[in-house]
Design an enzyme around this catalytic site. Structure first.
Site, mmCIF file in Angstrom:
data_model
loop_
_atom_site.group_PDB
_atom_site.id
_atom_site.type_symbol
_atom_site.label_atom_id
_atom_site.label_comp_id
_atom_site.label_asym_id
_atom_site.label_seq_id
_atom_site.Cartn_x
_atom_site.Cartn_y
_atom_site.Cartn_z
ATOM 1 N N ASN A 179 0.839 -1.196 0.000
ATOM 2 C CA ASN A 179 0.000 0.000 0.000
ATOM 3 C C ASN A 179 0.869 1.239 0.000
ATOM 4 O O ASN A 179 2.043 1.200 0.374
ATOM 5 C CB ASN A 179 -0.938 0.016 1.217
ATOM 6 N N CYS A 180 0.286 2.332 -0.457
ATOM 7 C CA CYS A 180 0.948 3.628 -0.363
ATOM 8 C C CYS A 180 0.101 4.504 0.549
ATOM 9 O O CYS A 180 -0.578 3.998 1.444
ATOM 10 C CB CYS A 180 1.140 4.244 -1.747
ATOM 11 N N TYR A 181 0.113 5.788 0.318
ATOM 12 C CA TYR A 181 -0.561 6.731 1.210
ATOM 13 C C TYR A 181 -2.075 6.562 1.184
ATOM 14 O O TYR A 181 -2.744 6.688 2.203
ATOM 15 C CB TYR A 181 -0.186 8.148 0.789
#
Length: 534
Positions: free
Chosen positions: A473-475
């Protein structure tokens, strides 16, 4: 070949998140430290002018500036951890060792071949001190190169095992054994090769910086246009952390990259006016003002019977964009139903940056109003011209509103609240999200018999556990690679799991969940029986 290249860029972009997302935290803390040493603020509030507070501020900002001078190491470890398929902690430790070996190998080779300049002649020589060792000044590129190499070696040899007496040299030890000669050879090669790359990079930076407002416009537009691909980080990262974003000497130290220069300048009381490199980080106009105008336009153009629902949906999204700079829930509300609006949004983002540049505004708000207040107000008007930033923001609020309202009506775009019967394009309101999250947490702890958990719904909508290769995942996004993307059920992800958007490109799938993506990722990992990061 094209698919492999896109997949490689996707994975690299995901890996960049680890170092990139931590750096704004350092910047905010530097700004907070600067507040306690701001002369004008202390004159206005003399009760703050006490040694314990000013000393704390000096320690806070001074210590965190050191992060900016060691970005190579930070990116090396971060990218290696991000790209490692397994044993991520060991991969990060190996990256640290490889970085130390490289730095000292290059220093020794340059010393033997008489390439080192005298310590008092480093300025402008293309050499610098890295962890106290003099080598070529490769900046953040050194970390990126070593991170990519270390991750490749780690993934290729981490499962190598031996029998008998050589058994102790398998696994992570063998990775390091293979890495040492590669890193040493690289240090020798780059001693001769890197100066040519540095010349090309500096030349490119000169061209971009001398292209004036056209370059600024293209930068701002591309930074938004690449949002659907998840590759927008590859646009702004070089400008924020490498010489493409400028080179400046601050407090006797040389900094490269717009954000590094900015953080150094706000921490230095001697700087009376921020440099023009800040334009590459002035990305907050569309987030804080523009998209609010877009939301208001979509609300006014919604069908009368849907306006109550639209208000409940758009207000939380607008507040999130204004306060925290998270724009994707709004952008994905019109990205697929009205791509023209997204192109116009990207162009207006570039135009806003050009406007700030023309007006010589040095204020920034890359992550919403909180950043804007912490970074700019304590510095004063002289350093930042922050009141003009606010005026430009108000102007673009009106521009976004007028343009979006006109285009929605002109082309009858099916934006939120204007859907045909039986169709639904929606974000999730705060109340809906809380209810969804409450149900998810309850079902994860004690799911009813025969009723899948929220994580189970997500996994099944992605084609089942056997279809999922990797989960990261990212932000704001859950990022996955899958065996067969045709098995992904976009409608279920949007309507039953709270996703505000789904992007599918070959085997890469991105599901936009917003700021709660961290808890979603953990739930999915737990459901799949994987340790986080596997």
């Amino acid at each position: 070949m094209k698919e492999k290249a896109m997949d490689a860029m996707q994975r690299f972009s995901k890996a960049m998140f680890i170092p990139v997302l931590i750096l704004p935290i350092a910047g905010i803390l530097i700004a907070i430290g600067n507040v306690f040493n701001n002369a004008k603020l202390l004159e206005t509030f003399p009760f703050l002018d006490v040694p314990i507070l000013t000393g704390f501020g000096s320690i806070l900002s001074g210590s965190l500036v050191s992060i900016l001078t060691n970005l190579g190491l930070i990116f090396c470890v971060g990218i290696t951890v991000g790209l490692a398929r397994k044993e991520k902690a060991i991969a990060g430790f190996t990256a640290l060792l490889g970085y130390l070996v490289f730095v000292n190998a290059m220093n020794k080779f340059m010393e033997i071949t008489d390439h080192l300049v005298k310590a008092d002649a480093l300025q402008g020589s293309g050499q610098t001190l890295v962890l106290g060792v003099q080598i070529l000044d490769m900046g953040v590129f050194l970390g990126i190169i070593l991170g990519l190499i270390t991750a490749y070696v780690h993934n290729k040899f981490i499962d190598t095992e031996f029998n008998g007496a050589f058994q102790i040299y398998g696994g992570s030890r063998f990775v390091f054994i293979v890495l040492i000669p590669i890193v040493v050879a690289l240090a020798v090669a780059l001693t001769y090769i890197w100066p040519f790359f540095q010349y090309a990079i500096n030349s490119l930076g000169t061209v971009i910086n001398h292209s004036g407002n056209l370059g600024v416009f293209l930068y701002g537009m591309l930074e938004r246009l690449l949002i659907p691909t998840g590759l927008h980080h590859l646009v702004y990262t070089p400008f924020l952390y490498t010489s493409l974003g400028g080179i400046a000497e601050v407090g006797g130290q040389v900094f490269e990259g717009a954000r590094n220069i900015y953080y150094a300048e706000i921490a230095d009381p001697a700087v009376t006016r921020l440099s023009d490199s800040v334009i590459w980080d002035a990305r907050g106009i569309s987030k804080m003002y523009g998209l609010l105008g877009a939301c208001l336009a979509m609300y006014h153009m919604a069908k009368p019977e849907n306006k109550k629902k639209v208000k409940a949906v758009l207000i939380p999204a607008a507040v999130t964009s204004f306060v925290a700079g998270v724009t994707e829930p709004i952008e994905f509300s019109f990205l697929f139903v009205a791509p023209l609006l997204f192109v116009i949004h990207a162009m207006l983002n570039g135009l806003a940056m050009v406007t700030l540049n023309i007006l010589d505004v040095r204020a920034i708000g890359p992550n919403g109003i909180i950043d804007f207040l912490l970074y700019n107000i304590p510095l004063g008007i002289e350093k930042t011209s922050w009141p003009m930033y606010v005026l430009v923001g108000i102007a673009f609020f009106l521009i976004y509103y007028v343009v979006f309202r006109f285009l929605i009506g002109k082309f009858n775009f099916k934006t939120i609240g204007r859907e045909d019967a039986g169709q639904e394009t929606k974000l999730y309101s705060k109340q809906e999200y809380k209810e969804s999250r409450s149900k998810k947490e309850e079902s994860q702890v004690n799911p009813s018999e025969g009723e899948p958990s929220m994580a189970g719904v997500i996994v099944e909508a992605l084609g089942g556990a056997e279809n999922i290769n990797t989960v990261t995942n990212c932000y704001t996004r859950l990022r996955l690679t899958v065996q067969d993307s045709s098995k992904v059920d976009e409608e279920t992800l949007k309507n039953q799991t709270g996703a505000s958007g789904v992007i599918i490109k070959d085997q890469n799938v991105q599901v936009v969940y917003g700021l709660q993506v961290g808890s979603v990722r953990k739930a999915v990992d737990k459901y799949l029986g994987r340790l986080e990061g596997e």
